[in-house]
Motif scaffolding. Sequence first.
Motif, short mmCIF file in Angstrom:
data_model
loop_
_atom_site.label_atom_id
_atom_site.label_comp_id
_atom_site.label_asym_id
_atom_site.label_seq_id
_atom_site.Cartn_x
_atom_site.Cartn_y
_atom_site.Cartn_z
N GLY A 175 6.18 1.61 -8.70
CA GLY A 175 6.15 2.37 -7.45
C GLY A 175 7.53 2.50 -6.83
O GLY A 175 7.91 3.56 -6.33
N HIS A 176 8.28 1.42 -6.84
CA HIS A 176 9.60 1.41 -6.20
C HIS A 176 10.69 2.00 -7.10
O HIS A 176 11.83 2.15 -6.64
CB HIS A 176 9.98 -0.03 -5.81
CG HIS A 176 9.24 -0.53 -4.62
ND1 HIS A 176 9.83 -0.71 -3.40
CD2 HIS A 176 7.95 -0.87 -4.44
CE1 HIS A 176 8.95 -1.16 -2.53
NE2 HIS A 176 7.79 -1.27 -3.14
N LEU B 26 1.98 -6.27 5.39
CA LEU B 26 2.74 -5.04 5.65
C LEU B 26 3.67 -4.78 4.48
O LEU B 26 4.53 -5.62 4.18
CB LEU B 26 3.54 -5.19 6.96
CG LEU B 26 4.41 -3.99 7.34
CD1 LEU B 26 3.57 -2.75 7.61
CD2 LEU B 26 5.25 -4.32 8.57
N ASN B 27 3.47 -3.66 3.83
CA ASN B 27 4.37 -3.25 2.73
C ASN B 27 4.58 -4.36 1.70
O ASN B 27 5.69 -4.57 1.21
CB ASN B 27 5.72 -2.81 3.30
CG ASN B 27 5.60 -1.52 4.10
OD1 ASN B 27 4.49 -0.99 4.26
ND2 ASN B 27 6.70 -1.01 4.59
N GLY C 101 6.07 10.81 -6.73
CA GLY C 101 5.11 10.71 -5.64
C GLY C 101 4.21 9.49 -5.71
O GLY C 101 3.12 9.49 -5.15
N LEU C 102 4.67 8.45 -6.41
CA LEU C 102 3.86 7.23 -6.50
C LEU C 102 4.19 6.25 -5.38
O LEU C 102 3.65 5.16 -5.30
CB LEU C 102 4.09 6.55 -7.85
CG LEU C 102 3.88 7.44 -9.08
CD1 LEU C 102 4.12 6.66 -10.36
CD2 LEU C 102 2.47 8.04 -9.06
N PHE C 103 5.12 6.65 -4.52
CA PHE C 103 5.58 5.76 -3.45
C PHE C 103 5.73 6.57 -2.17
O PHE C 103 6.30 7.65 -2.17
CB PHE C 103 6.94 5.16 -3.83
CG PHE C 103 7.45 4.18 -2.82
CD1 PHE C 103 7.03 2.86 -2.85
CD2 PHE C 103 8.36 4.56 -1.83
CE1 PHE C 103 7.50 1.94 -1.92
CE2 PHE C 103 8.82 3.65 -0.90
CZ PHE C 103 8.40 2.34 -0.95
N MET D 247 0.81 -1.22 0.00
CA MET D 247 0.00 0.00 0.00
C MET D 247 0.84 1.27 0.00
O MET D 247 0.30 2.37 -0.04
CB MET D 247 -0.96 -0.01 1.20
CG MET D 247 -1.91 -1.19 1.21
SD MET D 247 -2.88 -1.33 -0.33
CE MET D 247 -3.99 0.05 -0.11
N ARG D 248 2.17 1.11 0.03
CA ARG D 248 3.01 2.30 -0.13
C ARG D 248 2.97 2.80 -1.57
O ARG D 248 3.28 3.96 -1.84
CB ARG D 248 4.46 1.96 0.24
CG ARG D 248 4.65 1.62 1.71
CD ARG D 248 6.06 1.12 1.95
NE ARG D 248 6.35 -0.06 1.15
CZ ARG D 248 7.53 -0.68 1.12
NH1 ARG D 248 8.52 -0.20 1.84
NH2 ARG D 248 7.72 -1.76 0.38
#
Lengths: 602, 602
Positions: B418-419, B487-488, B427-429, B290-291
Motif C-alpha cells: 500500500g505504501h 489510526l493509520n 490507488g491502493l493507498f 485503513m489507508r
Amino acid sequence: MSMRTHYCGLVTEALLGQTVSLCGWVHRRRDHGGVIFIDLRDREGLVQVVCDPDRPEVFKAAESVRNEFCLRITGLVRNRPEGTTNANLNSGKIEVLAQQLEVLNPSVTPPFQLDDDHLSETTRLTHRVLDLRRPQMQNNLRLRYKVTMEVRKFLDANGFIDIETPMLTKSTPEGARDYLVPSRVNAGNFFALPQSPQLFKQLLMVANFDRYYQITKCFRDEDLRADRQPEFTQIDCETSFMNEQEIRDLFEGMIRGTFKNVLDVELPNPFPVMQYSEAMGLYGSDKPDMRVKLQFTELTDVMKDVDFKVFSAAATMEGGRVVGLRVPGGGAMPRSEIDAYTQFVAIYGAKGLAYIKVNERAKGRDGLQSPIVKNIHDAALNAILEKTGAQDGDLIFFGADKAKVVNDAIGALRVKIGHSDFGKKNGLFEETWKPLWVVDFPMFEYDEEGGRYVAAHHPFTAPKDGHEDLLETDPGKAVAKAYDMVLNGWELGGGSVRIHRADVQSKVFRALKIDAEEAQLKFGFLLDALQYGAPPHGGLAFGLDRIVTMMTGAESIRDVIAFPKTQRAQCLLTHAPSEVDEKQLRELHIRLRNVEPAVKAS
Amino acid sequence: MSMRTHYCGLVTEALLGQTVSLCGWVHRRRDHGGVIFIDLRDREGLVQVVCDPDRPEVFKAAESVRNEFCLRITGLVRNRPEGTTNANLNSGKIEVLAQQLEVLNPSVTPPFQLDDDHLSETTRLTHRVLDLRRPQMQNNLRLRYKVTMEVRKFLDANGFIDIETPMLTKSTPEGARDYLVPSRVNAGNFFALPQSPQLFKQLLMVANFDRYYQITKCFRDEDLRADRQPEFTQIDCETSFMNEQEIRDLFEGMIRGTFKNVLDVELPNPFPVMQYSEAMGLYGSDKPDMRVKLQFTELTDVMKDVDFKVFSAAATMEGGRVVGLRVPGGGAMPRSEIDAYTQFVAIYGAKGLAYIKVNERAKGRDGLQSPIVKNIHDAALNAILEKTGAQDGDLIFFGADKAKVVNDAIGALRVKIGHSDFGKKNGLFEETWKPLWVVDFPMFEYDEEGGRYVAAHHPFTAPKDGHEDLLETDPGKAVAKAYDMVLNGWELGGGSVRIHRADVQSKVFRALKIDAEEAQLKFGFLLDALQYGAPPHGGLAFGLDRIVTMMTGAESIRDVIAFPKTQRAQCLLTHAPSEVDEKQLRELHIRLRNVEPAVKAS
C-alpha cells in the motif's frame, strides 16, 4: 442507555417531577415509619432516596442494602414533606421516590465509619481507598486539582509551555540523596530520579523555548519529616529575558490569582518584600510567619561587657548573637508557661531562656523582675528597655548563643508564643494570610564541617550585579539574585536568576571548591550549553503539596496526596517497597549486601 | 525596565514607526553594501535587523557578532525597501533599524548549522540543546503542549479530575519488566516505577472520584524498538458508571476535538468500529492501516485438499491459515519487486511467498501465471478467483502457515504494498486520516511456551456480559469489553471496562493460573477494594508520544521528546545512566554483581 442521568448531590428542586437515575453509595440507611430512607452519596454529595412498601421489589431490595453498597436508583424527584428539609444539603429540599433499585455491588462492613474523625493515620493509610471516600479527602484532592488548573491557565495565558523532562536521569550527588535506578542494559550504571528538573529547564531556556513550566514529581531520599515525602510535586517554571523583579511580579500574580479563584481570598497586592538580612535580624528565620506580631531586638553590641557571662560570651564570640524578644503583656505569663518555653527552646539547642519582666519601667532597675538583672549594668538595661520599647506589663525573652542557635530557638519561640492561647488573646497573632518575598539571599553558606562554602540556594544561582568579583575575593559577602515566596511561615516556593555565562559559572564552581575536572564530569553538559549564547534566564519552583496543604488547612501533606508514603517511606496500602525476585536483581547486575535472605528464590 | 518589548517573530507592520526591544539569537549575519543585516531569531520566528555605519557603536558591535550569539536590540520598526520583502516571514514586510545592540552572551561556533537537515541522530542527541533550537523541534514540542492543553480542557469540561498516583510503587512482575528502585530505609526492599497507573486509577474509582485523568510518565524496561522509550507518557483516564459505548464515544470526541483544534483536521464522525475477529480476518492485524485498500481473502477451507503441500498442510493443521491478498493491477509488478516482497515476508517468518498473476481470467487455468497453479485443482482455483474477485491484470499473493505467521507476514506485506510507489500510483493507498475502533478482543491468548492462558489486555479487563461462565469453561472463547483506538496503523490508545466484582476478578486470576495466595500477595489491595462496593468502571490510556509523532509527521517519537534516550537507553547529552559512588550503593544495601570495577572509590 446511560447508567445515570444526574449526580446525586446535584439533584435539586429544578428537577421536581422528573424521573432521574442515580448511582452512588449507601451513606446511611434508616427505617422510619415503615419506610426505608437511603442517603445515597456520590462525589457531588448526598440525596435522600425513599423506598416505600407500595413497591415491594424496591422495598425488599432496600431492606438488604447496607452502608457502602453501590446502588443504581431510578425514581421520581418530589418535594420533601413539610418540616423535613435539610438546609445543609444542596439536595435538601427534595427526595427521590425509588421506582427501581439495583445493587451494582454489595459491600462488606467497612472497618470504620466514614464520618469518624478520630481515625489513626495508620488505619487511614492502610484502608486508603475508603479513607479517600470521606468528604474531607474528596475536597482536598479536588481543590488540589483546581489549583493545578488555575496555575496551568495562568501560565498558558502568559506564554509558558509545559515540557516534560526526564525521570530517568543522571546522578549528581550534591544536595540531597538521590533515588537510584539500576540499568539493565548498561551493566553497573545507574539512573537517578530527578531531585528537580533544574538543569533541564535551564537547558530548555538555552534551547530557545523562552518560557517553560512543568507540574512534576521530584524525588529526595532523605529521612522524612512531618511535611516531607520521598516523592513530591513541584510547579516548576523558568523564563528567559526577564529580570528578578519581573519574575517575582509574574509569579506573585499567579499565586494571588490562584488564591482568589480557588478560595476567594484576596492576598495583598503587592506582597511585601524583605531582605534576607532583615528577616534573619527581626525574625531569626528566612520564612517568617508574619501573622505573629513579635520581633527580635538586636542586643549583641549592648551585651559585650555585661557581667552575665552567657550574654557577654555570645556577644563577643565569632558568629555569636544576643537578641531580645519583647512580648507585650507577657508579664502576666505564669511561671509554668515560661518554664515550658525554656524546655521548648532547648529542642533548638538553647541552653536556657533568660527573661525580664517589666513591672514598672519608671522605677528603673527596681521595676524589673528577673534573675539576671543584677549582672547587667545600667547602660545595658537602659538600652534593652529603649531598643525593645518594652512597657509596663511586658516580658522580654533573651537568646544568646551562636547566631544559628539564637535564630532557631528564639525564632521558634516567637512563633510558638504567637500561636499560643496567650498570643491569640493578647493580639500577638492575626488570623489571616501574610505572604511576603524574602530576597537578597547570600550566595554561599560556610560549612564548618566540610571547611568550605556551599551554595545557599544551588550552584546555578546568579550573583547580584557587581558581586561577580566577590565570588573570588570574599564569597561570604556575595549576594544572590535569589528569592523565596513565604506564606504564614511556610516557604511556598523559591527561585533565582540563573548564571547564564560560562565564566561566571566556573567562578562559582571554584568558590565551591569544585575543580574543573569534577565540574566537567558532573555538569559538563550545562557548561557546554552556556557557551552557545545562553540567554539571561531565571525562574522558580513552588511546592504544590505544601500550597494545597495550606489552602485546605490540612494537618499534613499526606492529606493532600492520594497515595502517600509513611514517614518510614512505605505505602501501607500496596506494601511498597517490597522484596523482588532474585531473577530481577540478576538482570540488573546487582545483589543484596549484608541483608538477611530477603529475596525469594526465583 | 524590561529586556524586551516584543517577540522577534511577532514584529509586523502594525508596529511601524515604533521603537522595540528584542532579544534573540543571530540566525544569520550578512554584510551587504556596507550595511550589516542580522536575522534575529526567537521562539516566535525571525526579524531582520539593520545595522548601518551611521551608528558606529552599533555597527562595530554588529561586526563582532556571529551565529547563535544572544543579542538584545533596540531599534525602530520601518518598512523594508521595495522589492526586499519576504512573504515567508510573519515579519517579512518590516525591518528593525538598530539603535542599540547589546551582546547578552557570545557563542562559540556551533558544531553544525541549525538548518542542516542531514544530521545524524547521534549528533543531534549529543548536542540536543542546539538541536532543540531548530524550528522543527520547536514546532514539535509546542504542538505536543497544545495537544496536552486541548486534552486537559476537554477532560476538565467533562468532569475529569487530574489526580497524581505514585511513581515509587510496588513491583508486580507481570507483563513488562519493571524498573526497580532500591530502598535505603527498608533494606533489601525495592520500589518499582509504574508501568501504568492501572491499579491506582481503579482504586480512585472505588474511592468515588468518579472521573480521573492524568498525563503521566510510565516506565518499561524492555529492549527498545524504534517507537519505544524506557519512559513514555500516557494520557490515562478512568470513569465510573459509564458503559463501553459511552466511554468510546466520549474519548472519540476528545481525539476528534484535538485534531480539529490543533491541526484543523476533521476526523470522521463517528469512527468506524471493527471487531477484533474481523480485523484479524481481513487485515491480519488488530491495528489495521485503513489507508491501504487491500484485504485478505480467507482461503483456509478451500486449500484443505490441494496437492500443493504448503497450502494443504497450513489449511489442515491446528491453528493454520491460508489467505490470499489480491493486488489490483499487480500483474504489472516486475519480478524483482515480487522477489523483494518474498524477502520482506521472510522477516516475519514466512517461508515463501506464493502468487498467481491473473492474465486472462476468462481462460481459466490457462489465463493464470504462477509456479503453483499446476498443484491446485480446478475447484480451488475457481474459489480463489471468485472469493478474491480478482480481475485481469491483478496479482494474488498467498500466505499459508500458522495463523500468526500468516497474519504478521501478509499483514505487513499488505501495508508495504500500500505504501509503495506502486501502491500509491495504483490507488491502493489513500493519503488521509483513517481512525477506527477495534473492539471485542479475546479475554485471553494461549501462551504455548508457558502452557497457560495470558491476559490479552490485562487481568483486570471485564468479560462481555454473559461471558463470565466461559472464564471457567472455555477461557479461549471469552470476549472482553476491551477496545483500541487505531489510526493509520498505529494504536493511539486502548482500554476496557474493568472487573468491578471480586468474584469475577478471582475467576480471571484462576483462568490465568494465578492462585489465591499469589493473587493476594500481588493484588490483595485491589481485591480488598473491590469488596467495598466498587462501582462499575472503565477507561483507557492514550500514548501521548505516539499521538504527537503522528500529528507532527515526525520520523520517530524521539523527535517529540525534549530529552529522549537512545535505543541503548542512554542519554547522550547528560551521559545517563552513569557510575555512582560506592557510598551510594552501600546506603542502598546493594553491590554490583559480576561487573568490572565500574564504581569509583568513595
